[in-house]
Write a protein that holds these residues in place. Structure first.
Motif, PDB file in Angstrom:
ATOM      1  N   GLY A   1       0.826  -1.212   0.000  1.00  0.00           N
ATOM      2  CA  GLY A   1       0.188   0.063   0.176  1.00  0.00           C
ATOM      3  C   GLY A   1       0.962   1.210  -0.045  1.00  0.00           C
ATOM      4  O   GLY A   1       2.213   1.211  -0.218  1.00  0.00           O
ATOM      5  N   THR A   2       0.203   2.343   0.289  1.00  0.00           N
ATOM      6  CA  THR A   2       1.108   3.883  -0.099  1.00  0.00           C
ATOM      7  C   THR A   2       1.061   4.313   1.656  1.00  0.00           C
ATOM      8  O   THR A   2       1.863   5.349   1.748  1.00  0.00           O
ATOM      9  CB  THR A   2       0.438   4.595  -1.035  1.00  0.00           C
TER      10      THR A   2
ATOM     11  N   ALA B   1       0.369   3.544   5.953  1.00  0.00           N
ATOM     12  CA  ALA B   1       0.161   2.619   6.965  1.00  0.00           C
ATOM     13  C   ALA B   1      -1.073   2.678   7.529  1.00  0.00           C
ATOM     14  O   ALA B   1      -1.807   1.748   7.917  1.00  0.00           O
ATOM     15  CB  ALA B   1       1.206   3.062   8.192  1.00  0.00           C
TER      16      ALA B   1
ATOM     17  N   GLU C   1      -4.413   0.226   6.291  1.00  0.00           N
ATOM     18  CA  GLU C   1      -4.236  -1.232   6.501  1.00  0.00           C
ATOM     19  C   GLU C   1      -5.748  -1.758   6.834  1.00  0.00           C
ATOM     20  O   GLU C   1      -6.159  -2.710   5.929  1.00  0.00           O
ATOM     21  CB  GLU C   1      -3.180  -1.712   7.463  1.00  0.00           C
TER      22      GLU C   1
ATOM     23  N   TYR D   1       1.148  -6.250   6.015  1.00  0.00           N
ATOM     24  CA  TYR D   1       0.890  -5.042   5.202  1.00  0.00           C
ATOM     25  C   TYR D   1       1.882  -4.324   4.891  1.00  0.00           C
ATOM     26  O   TYR D   1       2.834  -4.195   5.968  1.00  0.00           O
ATOM     27  CB  TYR D   1      -0.281  -4.215   5.763  1.00  0.00           C
TER      28      TYR D   1
ATOM     29  N   PRO E   1       3.404  -0.624   3.593  1.00  0.00           N
ATOM     30  CA  PRO E   1       2.935   0.590   2.900  1.00  0.00           C
ATOM     31  C   PRO E   1       4.491   1.305   2.367  1.00  0.00           C
ATOM     32  O   PRO E   1       4.888   2.364   2.791  1.00  0.00           O
ATOM     33  CB  PRO E   1       2.696   1.376   4.346  1.00  0.00           C
TER      34      PRO E   1
ATOM     35  N   ASP F   1       2.655   7.899   2.623  1.00  0.00           N
ATOM     36  CA  ASP F   1       3.794   7.871   3.506  1.00  0.00           C
ATOM     37  C   ASP F   1       5.180   8.316   2.863  1.00  0.00           C
ATOM     38  O   ASP F   1       5.976   8.995   3.771  1.00  0.00           O
ATOM     39  CB  ASP F   1       4.004   6.605   4.165  1.00  0.00           C
TER      40      ASP F   1
END
Length: 491
Positions: free
Chosen positions: A247-248, A250, A253, A265, A267, A462
């Motif tokens: 993902g991009t 945190a 999630e 997960y 990020p 993030d």
């Protein structure tokens, strides 16, 4: 199944034809009720009737032949359908066993990258980064293409590539897939190779997906049970279980866990967004639409603006909707200002681009199955609707316009939205072509819109300065270690 003989099945038709012909040609001269119409002798009238009967008989024979042809045609269709079902059953039975073989097969330091419908997106940039760091990973890298174009593109850069057609797979190819320790994907694992998912079932799957979503997807995109199909069931089955989900941010999630099943997960950001932090060159431009890229560069060089319209697809009224929302008016307004409008249809709808382009000759459409991300670096203003591309574009800190001319139809017939993250959208929303033209013509972006999209950028990303591919490679190194731990233990 033994098919009924056409000769036997045609018996009834031949009897009907014979009976009709006999009744139509029965002698009429002895019937006292029959008399020749005025101007015709009885012989002439009988000759006329005989000609009519001959024509009728021919028509009946033609009808019988047509019935036989249709029956035979339906029989061939049925036989073809039975053969297809037998093949599907064969594949399903093989896959059930091959998946278990894959789970039991000893794993080696092999990573397989699975291509989507075109060579682009996160898979392309993850693959390019991995090839540069082949020694660092200490792994054998393979690409699994979904079509011949991808295979040619990967081979052109010297990469190891499995055949896109499963019929060309050798025992060595089979071993590569079964021994793969890690598989990297950015979509549902539903490629053209019907055995791929089973052969890779024992590998640790790293799911990069293809964008932050405001649409309900995965386990939350369920149809009524009466509309369930094997295809939909397979899509749901491939929503997990993943070793890692990329993902991009945190904080998102829990949101991703609503849609997919995974253990860890990560990020680390999207590999495709790294190209937004540099001037695209070399393999970055592999599978990029050269004409659109050059036209954008030329307009930009003379001080013009590039407007990229990148809408998502519609489940209902697929592809045809764009002909009904006034894009030609938007294109004219942009051209009159000396700027350029480029339209990138979603990959799901791109097969319709050649036909749509005929109705919108003033619009520059991005060639189907090409990578649009380098084009974002030359884009002055992004126009979109519900597409995840808007969230990637935030990293460039440039204006975003949302064009939603069919919003009610979209949310009622295509997808439910999960857009709590957009309490404040990244740009103004237009619901008509004229409203969009007015936004395009405004002299500057309001400070409120600029501040809103920057706040959204900070919430969704993030990491905002590249390096996502390098962080992904570190993740893959860890996954390789876990997958191969048992094999690497000393005896």
């Amino acid at each position: 199944m033994k098919a009924q003989s056409p000769q036997v099945s045609s018996l009834d038709e031949r009897v009907v034809a014979s009976t009709v012909s006999h009744r139509c040609t029965a002698p009429l001269g002895e019937d006292a009720s029959v008399s020749a119409p005025a101007g015709l002798t009885v012989e002439e009238r009988l000759a006329e009737i005989e000609g009519f009967n001959t024509n009728l008989s021919g028509m009946v024979e033609s009808l019988v032949d047509t019935i036989l042809h249709l029956r035979n045609h339906d029989l061939h269709k049925l036989q073809g359908r039975v053969a297809a079902l037998e093949q599907e059953l064969h594949v399903e039975r093989c896959n059930r066993e091959l998946a278990e073989v894959s789970r039991l097969h000893p794993k080696e330091r092999i990573v397989v990258f699975v291509g989507g419908t075109y060579f682009g997106d996160n898979i392309k940039y993850a693959w390019l980064a991995a090839c540069k760091s082949d020694d660092a990973l200490g792994a054998e890298l393979w690409f699994l293409p979904s079509n011949a174009d991808q295979e040619a593109q990967v081979r052109s850069m010297g990469g190891r590539c499995l055949p896109h057609t499963h019929a060309e797979w050798t025992p060595d190819h089979l071993h590569t897939a079964l021994a793969a320790a890690v598989v990297v994907i950015s979509d549902h694992l539903l490629g053209a190779n019907p055995y791929a998912a089973a052969l890779l079932a024992g590998a640790r799957q790293v799911q990069m997906w293809h964008g932050v979503s405001i649409k309900e997807i995965g386990y939350r995109n369920l149809p009524p049970l009466k509309h369930m199909s094997p295809r939909i069931a397979r899509v749901l089955r491939t929503c997990g279980h993943f070793a890692r989900f990329v993902g991009t941010a945190a904080r998102h999630e829990p949101e991703w866990r609503r849609w997919f099943s995974f253990d860890g997960y990560a990020p680390v950001g999207y590999a495709r967004n790294d190209v937004l932090t540099r001037e695209p060159a070399g393999h970055d431009l592999l599978n990029v639409d050269e004409e659109a890229w050059q036209r954008a560069g030329e307009v930009q060089a003379r001080g013009g603006r590039i407007f990229l319209y990148a809408p998502t697809f519609r489940d209902a009224n697929r592809a045809q909707w764009i002909l009904q929302v006034g894009i030609e008016r938007v294109a004219k307004a942009i051209a009159d200002a000396g700027d350029l409008l480029i339209v990138n249809m979603h990959p799901v709808e791109q097969p319709s681009v050649p036909e749509i382009a005929k109705s919108l000759p003033s619009v520059c459409f991005v060639a189907p199955r090409t990578d649009v991300y380098p084009l974002l670096t030359r884009t002055s203003v992004l126009i979109t609707d519900y597409s995840s591309i808007m969230f990637d574009f935030l990293l460039l800190d440039r204006p975003v316009l949302l064009f939603r001319p069919d919003h009610h139809d979209y949310v009622t017939r295509s997808r439910k939205l999960f857009d709590a993250k957009l309490s404040v959208p990244p740009g103004p929303v237009a619901t008509t072509a004229q409203a969009l033209v007015d936004l395009i013509r405004r002299p500057a972006e309001p400070a409120t819109a600029r501040n809103a999209r920057r706040a959204l950028r900070d919430e969704l990303h993030d990491h905002q300065h590249g390096g996502s591919a390098d962080r992904l490679l570190s993740l893959l190194t860890d996954e390789l270690a876990q997958a191969c731990a048992a094999a690497e233990e000393p005896a």
